[in-house]
Write a protein that holds these residues in place. Structure first.
Motif, PDB file in Angstrom:
ATOM      1  N   ALA A   1       0.837  -1.202   0.000  1.00 13.51           N
ATOM      2  CA  ALA A   1       0.000   0.000   0.000  1.00 13.51           C
ATOM      3  C   ALA A   1       0.875   1.258   0.000  1.00 13.51           C
ATOM      4  N   ARG A   2       1.933   1.248   0.802  1.00 12.06           N
ATOM      5  CA  ARG A   2       2.854   2.391   0.816  1.00 12.06           C
ATOM      6  C   ARG A   2       3.550   2.543  -0.538  1.00 12.06           C
ATOM      7  N   THR A   3       3.918   1.397  -1.122  1.00  7.23           N
ATOM      8  CA  THR A   3       4.559   1.441  -2.442  1.00  7.23           C
ATOM      9  C   THR A   3       3.613   2.017  -3.492  1.00  7.23           C
ATOM     10  N   ALA A   4       2.350   1.609  -3.442  1.00  5.51           N
ATOM     11  CA  ALA A   4       1.358   2.097  -4.412  1.00  5.51           C
ATOM     12  C   ALA A   4       1.181   3.611  -4.297  1.00  5.51           C
ATOM     13  N   ILE A   5       1.123   4.132  -3.073  1.00  7.06           N
ATOM     14  CA  ILE A   5       0.974   5.579  -2.884  1.00  7.06           C
ATOM     15  C   ILE A   5       2.192   6.314  -3.420  1.00  7.06           C
ATOM     16  N   GLU A   6       3.385   5.787  -3.149  1.00  2.31           N
ATOM     17  CA  GLU A   6       4.612   6.422  -3.644  1.00  2.31           C
ATOM     18  C   GLU A   6       4.643   6.467  -5.169  1.00  2.31           C
ATOM     19  N   GLU A   7       4.258   5.342  -5.808  1.00  2.00           N
ATOM     20  CA  GLU A   7       4.281   5.307  -7.269  1.00  2.00           C
ATOM     21  C   GLU A   7       3.204   6.209  -7.857  1.00  2.00           C
ATOM     22  N   ALA A   8       2.047   6.263  -7.213  1.00  2.00           N
ATOM     23  CA  ALA A   8       0.967   7.135  -7.700  1.00  2.00           C
ATOM     24  C   ALA A   8       1.367   8.602  -7.585  1.00  2.00           C
ATOM     25  N   GLU A   9       2.009   8.955  -6.494  1.00  2.00           N
ATOM     26  CA  GLU A   9       2.471  10.340  -6.327  1.00  2.00           C
ATOM     27  C   GLU A   9       3.560  10.671  -7.347  1.00  2.00           C
ATOM     28  N   GLY A  10       4.368   9.657  -7.722  1.00  2.00           N
ATOM     29  CA  GLY A  10       5.443   9.874  -8.691  1.00  2.00           C
ATOM     30  C   GLY A  10       4.937  10.165 -10.085  1.00  2.00           C
ATOM     31  N   ILE A  11       3.819   9.518 -10.480  1.00  2.00           N
ATOM     32  CA  ILE A  11       3.297   9.747 -11.834  1.00  2.00           C
ATOM     33  C   ILE A  11       2.286  10.894 -11.862  1.00  2.00           C
ATOM     34  N   LYS A  12       1.957  11.396 -10.674  1.00  2.00           N
ATOM     35  CA  LYS A  12       1.064  12.564 -10.554  1.00  2.00           C
ATOM     36  C   LYS A  12      -0.259  12.364 -11.287  1.00  2.00           C
ATOM     37  N   ASP A  13      -0.870  11.190 -11.066  1.00  2.00           N
ATOM     38  CA  ASP A  13      -2.185  10.911 -11.655  1.00  2.00           C
ATOM     39  C   ASP A  13      -3.209  10.796 -10.532  1.00  2.00           C
ATOM     40  N   ARG A  14      -4.256  11.600 -10.599  1.00  2.00           N
ATOM     41  CA  ARG A  14      -5.247  11.646  -9.523  1.00  2.00           C
ATOM     42  C   ARG A  14      -6.003  10.329  -9.376  1.00  2.00           C
ATOM     43  N   LYS A  15      -6.356   9.704 -10.492  1.00  2.00           N
ATOM     44  CA  LYS A  15      -7.102   8.456 -10.416  1.00  2.00           C
ATOM     45  C   LYS A  15      -6.262   7.361  -9.759  1.00  2.00           C
ATOM     46  N   ALA A  16      -5.002   7.269 -10.153  1.00  2.00           N
ATOM     47  CA  ALA A  16      -4.117   6.260  -9.566  1.00  2.00           C
ATOM     48  C   ALA A  16      -3.929   6.520  -8.072  1.00  2.00           C
ATOM     49  N   LEU A  17      -3.785   7.784  -7.697  1.00  2.00           N
ATOM     50  CA  LEU A  17      -3.603   8.121  -6.294  1.00  2.00           C
ATOM     51  C   LEU A  17      -4.855   7.790  -5.488  1.00  2.00           C
ATOM     52  N   GLY A  18      -6.021   8.036  -6.078  1.00  2.00           N
ATOM     53  CA  GLY A  18      -7.268   7.699  -5.396  1.00  2.00           C
ATOM     54  C   GLY A  18      -7.386   6.213  -5.132  1.00  2.00           C
ATOM     55  N   ALA A  19      -7.022   5.400  -6.120  1.00  2.00           N
ATOM     56  CA  ALA A  19      -7.065   3.941  -5.950  1.00  2.00           C
ATOM     57  C   ALA A  19      -6.088   3.493  -4.870  1.00  2.00           C
ATOM     58  N   ALA A  20      -4.911   4.107  -4.835  1.00  2.00           N
ATOM     59  CA  ALA A  20      -3.906   3.756  -3.834  1.00  2.00           C
ATOM     60  C   ALA A  20      -4.388   4.111  -2.424  1.00  2.00           C
ATOM     61  N   TYR A  21      -4.970   5.306  -2.264  1.00  2.00           N
ATOM     62  CA  TYR A  21      -5.504   5.709  -0.965  1.00  2.00           C
ATOM     63  C   TYR A  21      -6.629   4.769  -0.522  1.00  2.00           C
ATOM     64  N   TRP A  22      -7.480   4.410  -1.460  1.00  2.00           N
ATOM     65  CA  TRP A  22      -8.632   3.554  -1.173  1.00  2.00           C
ATOM     66  C   TRP A  22      -8.177   2.243  -0.542  1.00  2.00           C
ATOM     67  N   ASN A  23      -7.254   1.545  -1.189  1.00  2.00           N
ATOM     68  CA  ASN A  23      -6.825   0.242  -0.697  1.00  2.00           C
ATOM     69  C   ASN A  23      -5.957   0.372   0.547  1.00  2.00           C
ATOM     70  N   ALA A  24      -5.191   1.454   0.643  1.00  2.00           N
ATOM     71  CA  ALA A  24      -4.415   1.689   1.861  1.00  2.00           C
ATOM     72  C   ALA A  24      -5.357   1.895   3.049  1.00  2.00           C
ATOM     73  N   GLY A  25      -6.475   2.549   2.810  1.00  2.00           N
ATOM     74  CA  GLY A  25      -7.469   2.740   3.861  1.00  2.00           C
ATOM     75  C   GLY A  25      -8.061   1.427   4.326  1.00  2.00           C
ATOM     76  N   ALA A  26      -8.300   0.522   3.369  1.00  2.00           N
ATOM     77  CA  ALA A  26      -8.839  -0.795   3.725  1.00  2.00           C
ATOM     78  C   ALA A  26      -7.858  -1.563   4.610  1.00  2.00           C
ATOM     79  N   VAL A  27      -6.567  -1.475   4.284  1.00  3.89           N
ATOM     80  CA  VAL A  27      -5.542  -2.161   5.077  1.00  3.89           C
ATOM     81  C   VAL A  27      -5.469  -1.569   6.479  1.00  3.89           C
ATOM     82  N   ALA A  28      -5.484  -0.245   6.558  1.00  3.13           N
ATOM     83  CA  ALA A  28      -5.423   0.406   7.868  1.00  3.13           C
ATOM     84  C   ALA A  28      -6.609  -0.005   8.738  1.00  3.13           C
ATOM     85  N   HIS A  29      -7.772  -0.111   8.126  1.00  3.81           N
ATOM     86  CA  HIS A  29      -8.969  -0.515   8.867  1.00  3.81           C
ATOM     87  C   HIS A  29      -8.825  -1.930   9.404  1.00  3.81           C
ATOM     88  N   ARG A  30      -8.380  -2.855   8.545  1.00  4.11           N
ATOM     89  CA  ARG A  30      -8.210  -4.242   8.979  1.00  4.11           C
ATOM     90  C   ARG A  30      -7.118  -4.355  10.052  1.00  4.11           C
TER      91      ARG A  30
END
Length: 465
Positions: free
Chosen positions: A221-250
């Motif tokens: 999840a941390r890797t996904a956020i880093e890569e999404a921030e690197g390509i500066k794409d809002r949709k990719a960043l949203g997907a990364a935040y979404w799944n990172a949130g699911a992990v944090a909840h679990r």
């Protein structure tokens, strides 16, 4: 404004100018409710239906057809666009029929590119309609032809869709294998730092989270956020935040989960993907209900908005997730009867196939049955849910289900069987006695409990990939 909304607005204006009611326009072969949905932009009519409506409105069919298909001379592309609009507007059956017709015509004409595009549409329509086993077969066949670069079928896109189907049908092991293999291929080709690459990585995060491997999920999840921030794409960043949130909840970090999901909501609210936004609201509401400062009222508000949109844009599985979340909210409010109704609607939407969400819905249903005094049904549902989760290799969720069953049995005064259920919970977490020999046969099983604690056959029904 979408094409269907533009078309609906024109039909409404012409109908009113002609002094016709919706029932008048519907005639004998349509319904007034269909005309209402059509004018609201929630249905996409076939060219044949539009010709009938045009005749009743007293205008030429081309006056309406031009909105649906401004480039009618390119029939395959026009029909593909029509099918895409139908699917987006929550009409998978029309989309399926159109995609199938285009695919068959393209196959006869030797138009391989159009055939593959239509075949992918067929798979999407089947998935949208909840026919996941059929969709899985279609996606798998497409994956055999998919490639990278200028391939007619993008491999990452098909892999994400196939992983999604495997996940929903409870085949987490196969989904993880596919996502991991495809991700490694993409990394070797340096394709991971792309929108699709991040989407695949986020998909893998969700799969590990479902299986209970939270350490691995958190790292990815941390890797996904880093890569999404690197390509500066809002949709990719949203997907990364979404799944990172699911992990944090679990992982028990509800405050962090809410923050991540709120960031994802802010991003998705800027776009036009109503289905994804509604699914995200489902996830956000679920965390709101189970956080340290639970806000049931706000969760229900989010779920109500989600349900309204999913009725027009969602798949049957999407709607089932929403119904299960609503059932959980009602249960937490102390309204078991309404909770039971939502849970049963969810099970109806999920159908009889093996679905991961079925297990979670059964647990909510069991909770409502327990509050309503039907202990036997609650016990049966909890045990079935635990076995379904084990069959999906969702071990942490299965352990929780067995523990819930143990508490239910203990509350009912059935101490011996409660101990058996608690042992199943520990077994799912990998706990084994280091002091006693392994019990054989049914010597440790209480009366009425299965005589063996062997894990369900996870290979049964798994598709060859």
């Amino acid at each position: 404004m979408t094409e269907s909304q533009t078309l609906g607005s024109r039909i409404r204006r012409l109908r009113r100018e002609a002094g016709l009611s919706q029932m008048d326009l519907a005639g004998d072969n349509l319904s007034a409710s269909y005309i209402s949905l059509l004018e609201a932009g929630k249905r996409t009519p076939s060219p044949e239906v539009l010709e009938q409506i045009a005749a009743r409105l007293g205008c030429g069919p081309e006056h309406l057809l031009e909105l649906l298909a401004p480039e009618r001379h390119d029939i395959p592309q026009t029909d593909l666009r029509y099918a895409e609009i139908s699917l987006r507007n929550g009409d998978p059956e029309t989309a399926l029929a159109t995609y199938t017709a285009v695919r068959d015509k393209a196959a006869r004409a030797g138009q391989e590119g159009i055939r593959l595009t239509a075949e992918y549409g067929v798979a999407q329509a089947l998935e949208h309609a909840g026919r996941l086993e059929e969709a899985t077969d279609r996606y798998q066949a497409l994956l055999d032809h998919a490639g990278y670069g200028q391939s007619l079928v993008p491999r990452l896109t098909v892999a994400v869709a196939l992983c999604r189907c495997y996940r929903e049908t409870g085949d987490l092991a196969h989904a993880i294998d596919l996502a991991t293999t495809t991700l490694e291929e993409a990394r070797q080709l340096r394709l991971t730092s792309t929108v699709l690459g991040v989407e695949l990585l986020a998909t893998l995060v969700g799969l590990y989270c479902e299986r209970g491997d939270l350490h691995r999920a958190s790292f990815l999840a941390r890797t996904a956020i880093e890569e999404a921030e690197g390509i500066k794409d809002r949709k990719a960043l949203g997907a990364a935040y979404w799944n990172a949130g699911a992990v944090a909840h679990r992982s028990g970090a509800s405050a962090d989960a809410l923050l991540l999901l709120e960031r994802a909501l802010a991003i998705y609210s800027e776009g036009d993907d109503a289905r994804a936004l509604s699914r995200l609201r489902n996830a956000y509401a679920s965390v709101l209900m189970q956080s340290e400062t639970a806000d049931i009222a706000e969760a229900k508000s989010q779920l109500t908005r989600s349900a309204e949109n999913l009725a027009s844009h969602g798949s049957t599985v999407d709607m089932a997730y929403c119904e299960t979340a609503l059932a959980r909210a009602c249960l937490l409010e102390g309204n078991p009867r309404e909770a039971e109704q939502h849970a049963r609607r969810s099970l109806e939407l999920l159908g009889t196939g093996h679905r991961l969400e079925t297990a979670r819905t059964l647990l909510v249903l069991a909770g409502s049955q327990l509050q309503l005094g039907d202990t036997a049904a609650a016990e049966e549902g909890s045990e079935r849910a635990a076995l379904l989760l084990e069959a999906s290799e969702a071990d942490r969720q299965a352990a929780s289900a067995w523990n819930d069953l143990g508490e239910l049995l203990e509350r009912s005064g059935r101490a011996e069987r409660a101990v058996w259920a608690y042992r199943q919970s520990l077994r799912c977490l990998g706990q084994r006695s280091s002091l006693l020999p392994t019990a054989g046969g049914s010597s440790l099983s209480p009366a009425g409990a299965p005589g063996t604690t062997a894990r369900p056959d996870r290979a049964a029904g798994r598709r060859a990939g």
